[in-house]
Design a protein around this motif. Structure first.
Motif, short mmCIF file in Angstrom:
data_model
loop_
_atom_site.label_atom_id
_atom_site.label_comp_id
_atom_site.label_asym_id
_atom_site.label_seq_id
_atom_site.Cartn_x
_atom_site.Cartn_y
_atom_site.Cartn_z
N SER A 67 0.84 -1.19 0.00
CA SER A 67 0.00 0.00 0.00
C SER A 67 0.88 1.25 0.00
CB SER A 67 -0.91 0.01 1.23
OG SER A 67 -0.19 0.47 2.37
N GLN A 115 -5.04 -7.48 0.87
CA GLN A 115 -5.90 -6.34 0.50
C GLN A 115 -5.24 -4.96 0.69
OE1 GLN A 115 -9.97 -6.47 1.92
NE2 GLN A 115 -10.10 -8.68 1.62
N LEU A 157 -6.75 -1.34 -0.13
CA LEU A 157 -7.57 -0.52 0.76
C LEU A 157 -6.85 0.75 1.19
CD1 LEU A 157 -9.09 -3.34 3.01
CD2 LEU A 157 -10.27 -2.03 1.22
N LEU A 203 -10.98 -1.87 8.80
CA LEU A 203 -10.19 -2.78 7.97
C LEU A 203 -10.48 -4.22 8.40
CD1 LEU A 203 -6.72 -0.97 7.79
CD2 LEU A 203 -8.61 -0.89 6.15
N TYR A 245 -5.99 -8.20 8.57
CA TYR A 245 -5.15 -7.30 7.76
C TYR A 245 -3.84 -7.08 8.50
CZ TYR A 245 -3.73 -3.29 4.92
OH TYR A 245 -3.05 -2.44 4.08
N GLU A 271 -10.58 8.12 8.55
CA GLU A 271 -10.38 7.45 7.26
C GLU A 271 -9.87 8.45 6.22
OE1 GLU A 271 -12.96 4.89 3.95
OE2 GLU A 271 -13.75 5.19 5.99
#
Length: 462
Positions: A37, A207, A210, A312, A316, A354
């Motif tokens: 990420s 993931q 995200l 999340l 994760y 967020e």
């Protein structure tokens, strides 16, 4: 096979290591490339972070006879191989693409593993079962050419048997792959499999998309943590040639004294981390004797998993941390009561949302993944709820489980002292003279509140 004598001011012992080996996944795993990420691959996380877990060979009713006689090295090595089937990216290698974008090439090459024996008992460590650990470099050997960020093993593990039947599990992981919660999740998965599980109870979730930057990226929040601070040569210069590493235990009495020193309404709405971080930031600033007009900062590392809507996914294990920052002048921080610093800390933590996390990811792309600003900064991280002290390989939970050292960051580490008091240990890293002033500041505060602190006298000079 290597043999080395290790020593500190309080303890000398001999460590014998077998040749480092690569532990590969126990079964075939996917060969693919996985992007990290835009939170993962920022400059601040391009480091290796060490953790240490210390285990007794206890005659615990929950530990059967066969397990007490088992070899922890063999059990843990086999469990790692099985856990890597689920956490197969950890067996790969990091590569860098355009725009310094990091990705994992899932090659299945494996993680580095070292088997070792130390001619010492756990009892001989005495009060040293907390940072700074005597001879850490021997309990977690830095295999030559293994510590880079790219093209190197992502994980290094050393299991050292002790003469008393206990053992030490030490792990070093590339921080870009996981934060403290993620690292604890992997260690606990290894523990579950070592105890007989066929799969981890919490399945790992990749993931990373995200936390990718938005398209187009746009910085929507203020990020003092990434501001470039120009160091004024006329300002206070912190000497780095005589650094001292010490740990301090804060139990119920110390925390109660701190809470009584701030307004009641503020005490009711702040956490132990908030008030202790504010207090230590103030003490460190006093100890470093900055010019009153110089700007000082505190950074609180915040787990943002539950700041998202929805949160999340459980499992994760990537980096989901933020570095919210509070600023003031050294003069204001030192002259005003502790409550002033507490309010700054709590206000800084509240900005993490967020949108804030997405703004950080966007800033990374727009500004080339800048470093976190550490000039005149106190950096604190709460790992009391990360699960680092939970890993059970079949010999019970560790007597210590957490970061192996505290340098740039002051970790709040869960700890139970010899009196049975549960509290937190906080490693501090300061120049020698500043450390003396820091200790005096702490002791004067607590003695004035009728609390006799039990700060450990052991120090490590680097």
């Amino acid at each position: 096979m290597g043999s080395v004598s290790a020593s500190s001011k309080t303890l000398t012992f001999r460590v014998t290591r077998q040749k480092p080996e690569l532990v590969r996944p126990a079964k075939s795993t996917p060969r693919e490339c996985k992007l990290l990420s835009d939170i993962d691959d920022q400059e601040a996380l391009r480091i290796q972070i060490p953790f240490i877990q210390v285990y007794r060979n206890r005659d615990d009713p929950g530990i059967n006879e066969s397990r007490r006689r088992s070899d922890p090295v063999k059990v843990i090595r086999e469990a790692i191989a099985k856990a890597l089937v689920f956490y197969y990216p950890l067996a790969g290698r990091l590569r860098e693409g355009p725009g310094r974008k990091l990705m994992v090439e899932c090659t299945g090459e494996g993680v580095l593993f070292i088997e070792a024996d130390a001619d010492v008992t756990l009892e001989q460590f005495g009060d040293a079962i907390q940072p700074p650990f005597p001879c850490l470099e021997e309990l977690l050997y830095d295999v030559p050419h293994s510590g880079g960020i790219l093209h190197c093993p992502i994980v290094l593990i050393q299991v050292t048997r002790l003469r008393c039947g206990g053992f030490i599990f030490a792990l070093r992981m590339n921080h870009t792959i996981a934060d403290g919660v993620g690292i604890a999740q992997f260690m606990n998965a290894v523990g579950e499999i070592a105890r007989g599980a066929s799969a981890p109870s919490i399945q790992p979730v990749w993931q990373r998309e995200l936390l990718y930057a938005r398209d187009p990226p746009r910085v929507t929040c203020t990020h003092h943590e990434y501001e470039e601070v120009v160091v004024d040569t006329k300002g206070t210069i912190v000497p780095l040639d005589d650094m001292v590493h010490r740990s301090f235990f804060f139990g119920p009495a110390e925390v109660s004294a701190l809470r009584k020193s701030i307004p009641l309404d503020l005490s009711h709405k702040c956490s132990t981390f908030d008030i202790l971080t504010a207090f230590l930031w103030r003490c460190q600033t006093i100890a470093l004797q900055y010019d009153p007009n110089e700007e000082v900062r505190v950074i609180c590392i915040v787990n943002a998993r539950f700041k998202f809507n929805p949160p999340l996914p459980q499992g994760y294990y990537g980096n989901a941390i933020a570095y919210p920052t509070a600023l003031t002048t050294a003069g204001q921080l030192c002259e005003k009561p502790v409550g002033y610093a507490v309010e700054l800390v709590t206000k800084a933590k509240r900005v993490v949302t967020e949108d804030y996390m997405k703004s950080v990811a966007d800033l990374m792309v727009i500004k080339g993944r800048p470093r976190v600003t550490l000039v005149r900064t106190y950096l604190a991280s709460d790992v009391t709820r990360a699960g680092l002290n939970e890993a059970d390989f079949g010999w019970g939970k560790p007597v210590y489980g957490g970061p192996a050292e505290g340098t740039v960051a002051s970790f709040h580490i869960p700890f139970k002292n010899k009196k049975g008091e549960t509290g937190r240990v906080v490693p501090i890293f300061l120049p020698g003279l500043a450390m003396d002033r820091f200790v005096n500041e702490l002791e004067n505060f607590f003695l004035s509140h009728n609390v006799r602190p039990h700060f450990r006298r052991t120090t490590s000079r680097l």
